[in-house]
Scaffold this motif. Structure first.
Motif, mmCIF file in Angstrom:
data_model
loop_
_atom_site.group_PDB
_atom_site.id
_atom_site.type_symbol
_atom_site.label_atom_id
_atom_site.label_comp_id
_atom_site.label_asym_id
_atom_site.label_seq_id
_atom_site.Cartn_x
_atom_site.Cartn_y
_atom_site.Cartn_z
ATOM 1 N N ARG A 130 69.248 -6.171 69.896
ATOM 2 C CA ARG A 130 67.861 -6.197 70.388
ATOM 3 C C ARG A 130 67.824 -5.980 71.895
ATOM 4 N N LYS A 131 68.855 -6.516 72.557
ATOM 5 C CA LYS A 131 68.889 -6.466 74.014
ATOM 6 C C LYS A 131 68.898 -5.031 74.547
ATOM 7 N N ILE A 132 69.573 -4.119 73.843
ATOM 8 C CA ILE A 132 69.683 -2.754 74.375
ATOM 9 C C ILE A 132 68.412 -1.922 74.144
ATOM 10 N N LEU A 133 67.475 -2.460 73.373
ATOM 11 C CA LEU A 133 66.221 -1.714 73.162
ATOM 12 C C LEU A 133 65.397 -1.714 74.432
ATOM 13 N N LYS A 134 64.704 -0.606 74.663
ATOM 14 C CA LYS A 134 63.803 -0.547 75.807
ATOM 15 C C LYS A 134 62.506 -1.280 75.448
#
Lengths: 307, 307
Positions: free
Chosen positions: A185-189
């Motif tokens: 989830r963290k790497i999603l913009k």
């Protein structure tokens, strides 16, 4: 009824164009749980096999979901839970969701069904909050409702069960690498282009229309994700090859299951889904990554009582 | 057949949660056109009543759309077009789309239907390009296909006709103010938050599901636009009041028709749609803005031959 044994299906969330809203339940893979009424209040996990997961009630997704149900119930006893995990934690096919949803679904049966499916989703979401930090519903909803489900809205929670065409089969391959839901989830913009948004909701609309009209061609054309797959697929070794080989083998579409690393494909008919499985298998055999693979019809019942 | 007279319906594009992809055709308001085969090549607009619009072929949306059709046809003659505009230009209910779509639909009839509806949409989109600078399809598609249409994708163009529940009625009010499509596109942001995107495609999925299952409650809950309405509604005086009064009067949902300034509501049943019309009317009477108002069932045929 004092005790019940249930099958808790694995689930595919997102389903390409339905990030955070769409999910479907599988038939050939799932956990088993025994839930038993006790005179003692509270929830106790008495057995947990198949995976190394915490058994302390507040640290276990089934425990936390069960406590959420108990908090809304006038039942003055408690429950014991035995969990037989068949779904690997972190595989991206709703392992935590199966335990959380299965626990509250079984409890509801034992109490004479005082709660609606929608309420059970809310309780199970508390398990998801424990597992990933986000109380998402796109795995617990299909586990509980069965078939395809759309989480139309979270505030208020609104779950729509969508028609599942009878010839639709899923192939899921789980490469044995670990991706944490929180990491993926963290790497999603946090922003997307309006242009990509329009393509995404065009495809989601097409997929829902295809599911109702059982138009497999339309389902296939709609299984495209412009938002999340381009980013998350980088975390999954061999993703592009698995996808291209699956499509070559006749899959309607192919994408990331939930937050990965599992990759799913949808096909028309079981023979095609098996060919897709062979194509996927070959990719990971060549790369040299271990994998589990499942071919399954869509499970339109969801969680069910077993002997 | 040498000549044909057609009814070209007004259309509502976007329909709240379906920005740039969804549209529907109306029944009680539309242009009329007469299209006639000529031995002379090319397209000639021979009559244009009801609106002050250019009659030069390359400056007229019907002319440009017709030329796009001719370029793909082996027909060696041409067409004359008479246009009787009933839909006001700039009203936001597909005035240019009706002329462009009507022209190519009628020509296709006169030529023995060599082109598919999808091809006609492509030709008509050239008219839209002339009118607004963008070759959008969300008005021409419902005009040609009838009912609700989803433009799933532009590249390649993919149009899906969606079921229209029989009790669904539209109310449309057109306040007599001018907003140019190009202006109302200009104020849109090019990025959106992922969070709003998820809400939007959740609602679009819910709306499509509601249309297929004829679940009016679900249709109503899904008619919410988190992306465009909050920005564009600022350009429409009285919008918030019209919307709140429409919902109070029992509308399932209410939003901006296309790029405005028209405001549409959907209701279950004609009596309710008429009550909504009264509620809308009252708002603009109090403000002192002139308006046109239409109550219409959904037109599931689209463009049709009339006497």
């Amino acid at each position: 009824m004092e005790a019940i044994k249930v099958f808790c299906p694995a689930t595919i969330a997102n389903v390409s164009c339905g990030f955070d809203v769409l999910g479907l339940a599988l038939d050939s893979v799932g956990d088993e749980m025994v839930v038993r009424k006790t005179t003692e209040k509270g929830i106790k996990i008495t057995k947990l096999t198949g995976q190394d997961l915490p058994m302390e009630t507040h640290q276990n997704v089934a425990g936390v979901a069960g406590l959420a149900l108990l908090a809304e119930s006038d039942y003055d006893g408690g429950f014991e839970i035995e969990i037989y995990k068949k779904i690997k934690a972190g595989s991206g096919i709703g392992s935590s969701a199966a335990s959380a949803a299965g626990a509250v679904w079984a409890m509801n049966q034992l109490l004479g069904k005082p709660f609606s499916n929608l309420e059970l989703v809310k309780f199970a979401m508390e398990g998801e909050r424990l597992a990933s930090g986000v109380a998402h519903a796109d795995n617990v909803a299909p586990a509980i409702f069965g078939g395809f489900t759309l989480v139309r809205s979270y505030a208020p929670l609104d779950v729509v069960k969508i028609n599942s065409p009878s010839e639709l089969f899923a192939t899921v391959i789980h490469p044995q690498i670990e991706i944490k839901t929180s990491d993926s989830r963290k790497i999603l913009k946090t922003t997307i282009s309006l242009e990509d948004g329009i393509k995404q909701w065009g495809n989601l609309g097409g997929l829902i229309a295809g599911l109702y009209t059982e138009d497999y061609g339309l389902i296939g054309r709609s299984l495209e994700d412009f938002i999340v797959e381009p980013i998350r697929s980088i975390l999954i070794p061999g993703f592009d090859k698995v996808k291209s080989e699956s499509l070559l083998a006749g899959a309607l579409g192919c994408g990331i299951s939930g937050s990965g690393p599992s990759i799913f494909a949808l096909s028309q008919g079981e023979p095609n889904a098996k060919e897709v499985a062979n194509a996927m298998r070959e990719v990971y055999q060549k790369i040299g990554i271990d994998y589990d693979i499942h071919v399954s019809k869509i499970n339109i019942e969801g969680i069910k009582i077993i002997k």
